[in-house]
Enzyme design. Structure first.
Site, PDB file in Angstrom:
ATOM      1  N   GLY A  15      -2.718   5.975   0.605  1.00  0.00           N
ATOM      2  CA  GLY A  15      -2.914   7.334   0.067  1.00  0.00           C
ATOM      3  C   GLY A  15      -4.161   7.973   0.660  1.00  0.00           C
ATOM      4  O   GLY A  15      -5.174   7.302   0.851  1.00  0.00           O
ATOM      5  N   ARG A  76       2.740   5.221   4.992  1.00  0.00           N
ATOM      6  CA  ARG A  76       2.995   3.859   4.529  1.00  0.00           C
ATOM      7  C   ARG A  76       3.967   3.249   5.539  1.00  0.00           C
ATOM      8  O   ARG A  76       4.880   3.919   6.013  1.00  0.00           O
ATOM      9  CB  ARG A  76       3.556   3.899   3.113  1.00  0.00           C
ATOM     10  CG  ARG A  76       2.532   4.543   2.136  1.00  0.00           C
ATOM     11  CD  ARG A  76       2.424   3.786   0.842  1.00  0.00           C
ATOM     12  NE  ARG A  76       1.162   4.039   0.151  1.00  0.00           N
ATOM     13  CZ  ARG A  76       0.865   5.147  -0.537  1.00  0.00           C
ATOM     14  NH1 ARG A  76       1.721   6.137  -0.604  1.00  0.00           N
ATOM     15  NH2 ARG A  76      -0.284   5.259  -1.153  1.00  0.00           N
ATOM     16  N   THR A 129      -9.851   5.261  -1.300  1.00  0.00           N
ATOM     17  CA  THR A 129      -8.818   5.498  -2.322  1.00  0.00           C
ATOM     18  C   THR A 129      -9.457   6.233  -3.486  1.00  0.00           C
ATOM     19  O   THR A 129     -10.589   5.915  -3.881  1.00  0.00           O
ATOM     20  CB  THR A 129      -8.172   4.192  -2.829  1.00  0.00           C
ATOM     21  OG1 THR A 129      -7.430   4.495  -4.025  1.00  0.00           O
ATOM     22  CG2 THR A 129      -9.156   3.094  -3.155  1.00  0.00           C
ATOM     23  N   ASP A 131      -8.573   5.862  -6.411  1.00  0.00           N
ATOM     24  CA  ASP A 131      -8.362   5.054  -7.623  1.00  0.00           C
ATOM     25  C   ASP A 131      -9.532   4.141  -8.014  1.00  0.00           C
ATOM     26  O   ASP A 131      -9.526   3.598  -9.111  1.00  0.00           O
ATOM     27  CB  ASP A 131      -7.109   4.190  -7.462  1.00  0.00           C
ATOM     28  CG  ASP A 131      -5.832   5.011  -7.531  1.00  0.00           C
ATOM     29  OD1 ASP A 131      -5.871   6.121  -8.071  1.00  0.00           O
ATOM     30  OD2 ASP A 131      -4.794   4.544  -7.021  1.00  0.00           O
ATOM     31  N   ASP A 133     -10.042   1.248  -7.176  1.00  0.00           N
ATOM     32  CA  ASP A 133      -9.498  -0.062  -7.564  1.00  0.00           C
ATOM     33  C   ASP A 133      -9.664  -1.117  -6.468  1.00  0.00           C
ATOM     34  O   ASP A 133      -8.753  -1.906  -6.220  1.00  0.00           O
ATOM     35  CB  ASP A 133      -8.019   0.078  -7.972  1.00  0.00           C
ATOM     36  CG  ASP A 133      -7.150   0.610  -6.838  1.00  0.00           C
ATOM     37  OD1 ASP A 133      -7.703   1.142  -5.860  1.00  0.00           O
ATOM     38  OD2 ASP A 133      -5.918   0.487  -6.933  1.00  0.00           O
ATOM     39  N   ARG A 175      -1.900   4.617 -10.815  1.00  0.00           N
ATOM     40  CA  ARG A 175      -0.655   3.896 -11.116  1.00  0.00           C
ATOM     41  C   ARG A 175      -0.961   2.567 -11.770  1.00  0.00           C
ATOM     42  O   ARG A 175      -0.347   2.188 -12.756  1.00  0.00           O
ATOM     43  CB  ARG A 175       0.151   3.690  -9.825  1.00  0.00           C
ATOM     44  CG  ARG A 175       1.564   3.228 -10.086  1.00  0.00           C
ATOM     45  CD  ARG A 175       2.330   3.054  -8.793  1.00  0.00           C
ATOM     46  NE  ARG A 175       2.588   4.315  -8.140  1.00  0.00           N
ATOM     47  CZ  ARG A 175       2.797   4.446  -6.825  1.00  0.00           C
ATOM     48  NH1 ARG A 175       2.749   3.396  -6.045  1.00  0.00           N
ATOM     49  NH2 ARG A 175       3.043   5.626  -6.298  1.00  0.00           N
TER      50      ARG A 175
HETATM   51  P1  ADP Z   1      -3.626   0.955   0.090  1.00  0.00           P
HETATM   52  O1  ADP Z   1      -4.157   0.632   1.436  1.00  0.00           O
HETATM   53  O2  ADP Z   1      -4.208   2.212  -0.464  1.00  0.00           O
HETATM   54  O3  ADP Z   1      -3.686  -0.220  -0.865  1.00  0.00           O
HETATM   55  P2  ADP Z   1      -0.772   0.467   0.433  1.00  0.00           P
HETATM   56  O4  ADP Z   1      -0.726  -0.712  -0.462  1.00  0.00           O
HETATM   57  O5  ADP Z   1       0.342   1.449   0.371  1.00  0.00           O
HETATM   58  O6  ADP Z   1      -2.089   1.338   0.250  1.00  0.00           O
HETATM   59  O7  ADP Z   1      -0.891  -0.088   1.930  1.00  0.00           O
HETATM   60  C1  ADP Z   1      -1.017   0.787   3.014  1.00  0.00           C
HETATM   61  C2  ADP Z   1      -0.360   0.192   4.213  1.00  0.00           C
HETATM   62  O8  ADP Z   1      -1.011  -1.025   4.567  1.00  0.00           O
HETATM   63  C3  ADP Z   1       1.098  -0.195   4.040  1.00  0.00           C
HETATM   64  O9  ADP Z   1       1.986   0.883   4.183  1.00  0.00           O
HETATM   65  C4  ADP Z   1       1.274  -1.192   5.163  1.00  0.00           C
HETATM   66  O10 ADP Z   1       1.393  -0.539   6.395  1.00  0.00           O
HETATM   67  C5  ADP Z   1      -0.077  -1.916   5.140  1.00  0.00           C
HETATM   68  N1  ADP Z   1       0.032  -3.127   4.322  1.00  0.00           N
HETATM   69  C6  ADP Z   1       0.146  -3.201   2.982  1.00  0.00           C
HETATM   70  N2  ADP Z   1       0.269  -4.496   2.577  1.00  0.00           N
HETATM   71  C7  ADP Z   1       0.247  -5.239   3.703  1.00  0.00           C
HETATM   72  C8  ADP Z   1       0.365  -6.650   3.965  1.00  0.00           C
HETATM   73  N3  ADP Z   1       0.510  -7.537   2.973  1.00  0.00           N
HETATM   74  N4  ADP Z   1       0.294  -7.052   5.248  1.00  0.00           N
HETATM   75  C9  ADP Z   1       0.127  -6.165   6.251  1.00  0.00           C
HETATM   76  N5  ADP Z   1       0.032  -4.829   6.073  1.00  0.00           N
HETATM   77  C10 ADP Z   1       0.097  -4.367   4.817  1.00  0.00           C
HETATM   78  O1  F6P Z   2      -4.148   7.458  -3.977  1.00  0.00           O
HETATM   79  C1  F6P Z   2      -3.887   6.639  -5.070  1.00  0.00           C
HETATM   80  C2  F6P Z   2      -2.691   7.152  -5.806  1.00  0.00           C
HETATM   81  O2  F6P Z   2      -2.985   8.460  -6.099  1.00  0.00           O
HETATM   82  C3  F6P Z   2      -2.294   6.441  -7.070  1.00  0.00           C
HETATM   83  O3  F6P Z   2      -3.037   6.786  -8.193  1.00  0.00           O
HETATM   84  C4  F6P Z   2      -0.861   6.808  -7.187  1.00  0.00           C
HETATM   85  O4  F6P Z   2      -0.163   5.919  -7.955  1.00  0.00           O
HETATM   86  C5  F6P Z   2      -0.418   6.801  -5.774  1.00  0.00           C
HETATM   87  O5  F6P Z   2      -1.552   7.105  -4.983  1.00  0.00           O
HETATM   88  C6  F6P Z   2       0.702   7.729  -5.493  1.00  0.00           C
HETATM   89  O6  F6P Z   2       0.767   8.052  -4.136  1.00  0.00           O
HETATM   90  P1  F6P Z   2       2.096   8.311  -3.337  1.00  0.00           P
HETATM   91  O7  F6P Z   2       2.976   9.157  -4.184  1.00  0.00           O
HETATM   92  O8  F6P Z   2       1.598   8.987  -2.103  1.00  0.00           O
HETATM   93  O9  F6P Z   2       2.719   6.977  -3.089  1.00  0.00           O
END
Ligand code: ADP
Ligand code: F6P
Length: 324
Positions: A15, A76, A129, A131, A133, A175
Site C-alpha cells: 500500500g 501487489r 505503511t 498502519d 504495524d 485491516r
Molecule cells: P506490505 O509490504 O505493506 O506488507 P503486502 O503484504 O501486500 O504489503 O506485500 C507487498 C508485496 O511484497 C507483495 O505483493 C509481494 O510482491 C511481496 N511479498 C509479500 N509477501 C512475500 C513473501 N512471503 N515472499 C516474497 N515476496 C512477498
Molecule cells: O496501507 C494499509 C492499508 O490501508 C490497510 O489498512 C488496508 O487494510 C489496506 O491497506 C487496504 O489496501 P488495498 O485496498 O490497497 O489492498
C-alpha cells in the site's frame, strides 16, 4: 569482503503511504552524493519482473517531497512469493547492473527483499505503511499524515453529530492493526474505540455506554471503528434500533492514504531514505531501517520479522477512561 556497490535500485511496494516520495528523494540524492548510480523500479516487484526500470538523477526527484503517493508507483505481486520468480528478479537486477536495492514497504515487501538478498542482491528495507504495524520500529512512513487526515475528518463529523444529537460510527483504516483507530480515538475524544486486536463483539456494552452518556447529557457519541472489524453501516442500524438514537456511519477509506505528508513524515522519511542509501553503499545487506528509542537504527530482516508488537494496554485503557 563485501562487494563494491556501483548502482542501487529503489522501489515502493504494498500500500502507498504519504512520505514515500520524500524517502525516494533521499535515497536517490544520498546515493548520488556517495558516488553511486540510482535506478528507479516502477510498480514494486511487478515492475521489477517486467523490467520497468529507469535511470534516476538528482532532478528526477525534484518537487516531490511535498506530494502524497509514490512517483514510482506500487503494486501487489503475489507471484514474487515463488522461489523461481525471486531468482528471476535477482537475475533482472544483475542484468541492469543493480547491486543493491532499497525496498520501501511493509512486512510483506521485506520478505521479498529478504528473498532477493538470498539470491545475491544486497537489500535494505524502509518501513512504509500508514498502519504502523511493523514490530521493529516505533515509526512508519505515512502514519502521521494518515492520523492527522483522519483526525480532521472526525472533528467535522463530530460537529454535525452534536448538532443533530446523533451517534456516529467512523470507520478508519487498519485491516489487522488498530493503531490508526487508537490514536484518532484518543485524539478525537471518542466515546468508544474498537480495535481488531481487542474487540470482543459485545455490541450490548456499546449500546449501554451510549444510553449512559445520553443520560449524562452528552449530545454526541463518537465510535471509532477499525476497518478490520468493519460492518459500520449494519452496526449503525442495530444501534439506532436498540437505543432510539439516530446513528450514522462514515467510512473514511482511501482518503487516509493520500495527501501532502506532514512535516514529521517528510523528516523521518528523508532521514530513513538517506540512512538506507548509506548502509547499502557501505555493503550491508538484508537489513531494515527502524526508529526506536529516539534513534534511527537498522536490524537484520529476519530478526525484524520475528519481533512482535501489541497495542499498549495502558494507552488503550486511557482512551476509554478520558471520554467518560
Ligand atoms: P506490505 O509490504 O505493506 O506488507 P503486502 O503484504 O501486500 O504489503 O506485500 C507487498 C508485496 O511484497 C507483495 O505483493 C509481494 O510482491 C511481496 N511479498 C509479500 N509477501 C512475500 C513473501 N512471503 N515472499 C516474497 N515476496 C512477498
Ligand atoms: O496501507 C494499509 C492499508 O490501508 C490497510 O489498512 C488496508 O487494510 C489496506 O491497506 C487496504 O489496501 P488495498 O485496498 O490497497 O489492498
Amino acid at each position: 569482503m563485501s562487494k563494491e556497490i556501483k548502482t542501487i535500485g529503489v522501489l515502493t511496494s504494498g500500500g502507498d503511504a504519504p512520505g514515500m516520495n520524500a524517502a525516494i528523494r533521499a535515497v536517490v540524492r544520498k546515493a548520488i552524493s556517495n558516488g553511486v548510480k540510482v535506478k528507479g523500479i516502477k510498480k514494486g516487484y511487478l515492475g521489477l519482473l517486467n523490467e520497468e526500470i529507469v535511470d534516476m538523477e538528482r532532478k528526477s526527484v525534484s518537487d516531490i517531497i511535498q506530494t502524497g503517493g509514490t512517483i514510482l508507483g506500487t503494486a501487489r505481486c503475489l507471484e514474487f512469493k515463488e522461489p523461481e520468480v525471486q531468482a528471476r528478479g535477482a537475475e533482472i537486477c544483475r542484468k541492469h547492473g543493480i547491486d543493491g536495492l532499497v525496498v520501501i514497504g511493509g512486512d510483506g515487501s521485506y520478505r521479498g527483499a529478504q528473498a532477493l538478498a538470498r539470491n545475491g542482491i544486497n537489500t535494505v528495507g524502509i518501513p512504509g505503511t500508514i498502519d504502523l504495524d511493523i514490530a521493529c520500529t516505533e515509526y512508519t512512513i505515512g502514519f502521521d499524515t494518515a492520523i492527522n487526515t483522519a483526525m480532521e475528518a472526525i472533528d467535522k463529523v463530530r460537529d454535525t453529530s452534536s448538532s443533530h444529537e446523533r451517534c456516529s460510527i467512523i470507520e478508519v483504516m487498519g485491516r489487522d492493526a488498530g493503531y490508526i483507530a487508537l490514536w484518532t480515538g484518543v485524539a478525537n475524544g471518542a466515546e468508544d474505540i474498537l480495535l481488531p486486536e481487542k474487540y470482543d463483539y459485545n455490541e450490548q456494552a456499546i449500546i449501554n455506554n451510549i444510553i449512559e452518556n445520553r443520560k449524562r447529557g452528552k449530545t454526541h457519541h463518537i465510535i471509532i471503528n477499525a476497518e478490520g472489524i468493519g460492518h459500520s453501516t449494519s452496526m449503525a442500524k442495530r444501534i439506532e434500533a436498540a437505543t432510539g438514537i439516530e446513528t450514522r456511519a462514515t467510512i473514511l477509506g482511501y482518503l487516509q492514504r493520500g495527501g501532502h505528508p506532514t512535516c514529521k513524515d517528510r523528516f523521518y522519511a528523508s532521514i530513513m531514505g538517506a540512512y538506507a542509501a548509506d548502509i547499502l553503499c557501505q555493503g550491508k545487506s538484508n537489513r531494515v531501517v527502524a526508529y526506536t528509542k529516539g534513534e534511527f537504527v537498522d536490524f537484520d530482516i529476519e530478526e525484524a520479522l520475528c519481533m512482535k508488537k501489541n497495542i499498549n494496554e495502558y494507552q488503550y485503557e486511557i482512551g476509554k477512561k478520558l471520554s467518560q
